[in-house]
Design a protein around this motif. Structure first.
Motif, PDB file in Angstrom:
ATOM      1  N   THR A 264     -20.389 -26.565 -21.840  1.00 30.04           N
ATOM      2  CA  THR A 264     -21.000 -26.843 -20.536  1.00 30.04           C
ATOM      3  C   THR A 264     -21.087 -28.354 -20.338  1.00 30.04           C
ATOM      4  O   THR A 264     -21.038 -29.124 -21.301  1.00 30.04           O
ATOM      5  CB  THR A 264     -22.423 -26.253 -20.437  1.00 30.04           C
ATOM      6  N   ASP A 332     -13.503 -21.783 -23.357  1.00 26.74           N
ATOM      7  CA  ASP A 332     -14.677 -21.390 -22.567  1.00 26.74           C
ATOM      8  C   ASP A 332     -14.949 -22.342 -21.406  1.00 26.74           C
ATOM      9  O   ASP A 332     -15.285 -21.899 -20.301  1.00 26.74           O
ATOM     10  CB  ASP A 332     -15.913 -21.316 -23.469  1.00 26.74           C
ATOM     11  N   GLN A 336     -13.933 -21.772 -16.942  1.00 24.09           N
ATOM     12  CA  GLN A 336     -14.898 -21.861 -15.849  1.00 24.09           C
ATOM     13  C   GLN A 336     -14.530 -22.902 -14.799  1.00 24.09           C
ATOM     14  O   GLN A 336     -14.881 -22.767 -13.623  1.00 24.09           O
ATOM     15  CB  GLN A 336     -16.283 -22.225 -16.407  1.00 24.09           C
ATOM     16  N   THR A 337     -13.850 -23.961 -15.219  1.00 20.59           N
ATOM     17  CA  THR A 337     -13.687 -25.117 -14.335  1.00 20.59           C
ATOM     18  C   THR A 337     -12.307 -25.269 -13.705  1.00 20.59           C
ATOM     19  O   THR A 337     -12.158 -26.018 -12.745  1.00 20.59           O
ATOM     20  CB  THR A 337     -14.012 -26.417 -15.101  1.00 20.59           C
TER      21      THR A 337
END
Length: 338
Positions: A264, A332, A336-337
């Motif tokens: 993240t 991961d 998401q991005t």
């Protein structure tokens, strides 16, 4: 035991340095050869400068003269043209050897700065020492943005390397070139220098090396199973592993908390991931290729140029030309991005 935040070069006296035994021995063997040219290459934060520091130290123990120049120390104006850059280069090598620069006696605009600097090395610097000179250039990739300077400089280094094959004087010059593979190298530059010499490519930590680092930090609460989880997340990337183990040693978060937040923008790897995110946004073709790898359950055959770029960035690994993601962190985060 005093534990400092892991950033930059690992000092010689640090208890937390994991030796890259095989590659360090190979580099040391190479720099003992007349006229050696060694290229240490890897993505950013893989430990290139830390290895270089140790090679310079080993060269000292052989009673070699050493000069280490970091191109980050050169001012912007030094890259304006090849004449200014070679002035900066020659003066700093002389000072590194403890010599007066005395450039005025060798620099002649009628023969050009490349010939002048060659005569300066041949008739002054190399004649002033009685042992091999290991000349290290760190962050060499910083010069890539200056096309005219880099072309002339690399051609010059090539000519010096060629001279070592026939002239004993030049056999005392041993070149150690350190650069990041994340920077695109124009073909003409690659052909001029990057096909010469011994290539030392730095790899990620093995599971055993990560376990050794855990022991060095005396993290007795980290089990072998925990270490494998950390290895899966980071792929053994040296800087990422060091950073995780540092935070765990401070006992400010658990391993599970660290792993949950790792992929993240607010996790401990936020700045590392952001740098890659910016690069991929500037090159949509790379982002698309990476997304293809992320979404596949099998190794993927990519366009060779894109595959090479992603591999040089450390985002993928290649096996028989097929790509897989380097680690769970990138899987991961970029899932998401992108």
């Amino acid at each position: 035991m005093s534990i400092t935040f892991p950033a930059g070069v690992i000092p010689l006296n640090s208890p937390f340095y994991i030796e890259k035994t095989t590659i360090e021995k190979e580099i040391l063997t190479e720099i003992q050869k007349p006229g050696a040219l060694v290229r240490i290459r890897a993505p950013r934060e893989m430990g290139k400068s830390s290895v270089l520091l140790r090679m310079i130290h080993e060269a000292h123990s052989l009673d070699y003269r050493t000069v280490s120049l970091d191109l980050k120390q050169a001012s912007q104006s030094s890259f304006n043209n090849i004449d200014k850059f070679l002035h900066w280069f020659c003066v700093n090598v002389a000072l590194g050897l403890g010599l007066e620069p005395r450039l005025e006696g060798y620099w002649d605009e009628n023969i050009g700065c490349k010939v002048s600097s060659t005569l300066y090395f041949e008739n002054y610097l190399l004649r002033s020492i009685d042992s091999p000179l290991v000349l290290a250039l760190d962050d060499l990739n910083l010069i890539f943005d200056y096309s005219e300077v880099v072309k002339d400089f690399f051609t010059l280094l090539c000519s010096w390397h060629e001279k070592s094959r026939v002239l004993p004087m030049w056999q005392n010059l041993r070149l150690l070139l350190v650069y990041s593979t994340e920077i695109d190298v124009p073909l003409e530059i690659y052909q001029s220098l990057f096909h010469l010499g011994f290539v030392a490519h730095l790899d990620s930590f093995t599971l055993e090396e990560v376990m050794e680092l855990v022991k060095l930090y005396e993290l007795n609460f980290i089990s072998e199973k925990d270490t494998k989880l950390l290895m899966d997340m980071t792929g053994g990337h040296p800087a990422l592993v060091h950073l995780a183990i540092y935070y765990l040693s401070q006992e400010k978060l658990t391993l599970m908390e660290l792993l949950d937040n790792a992929p993240t923008s607010t996790g401990i790897y936020g700045s590392h991931l952001y740098r890659y995110q910016m690069k991929l946004q500037l090159e949509p073709e790379l982002a698309t290729a990476l997304k293809t790898v992320i979404n596949s359950t099998e190794p993927v055959l990519l366009n060779p140029i894109l595959a090479n770029k992603l591999n040089n960035m450390g985002l993928i690994k290649l096996n028989q030309n097929k790509a897989v993601i380097s680690c769970q962190l990138y899987q991961d985060y970029f899932q998401q991005t992108l």
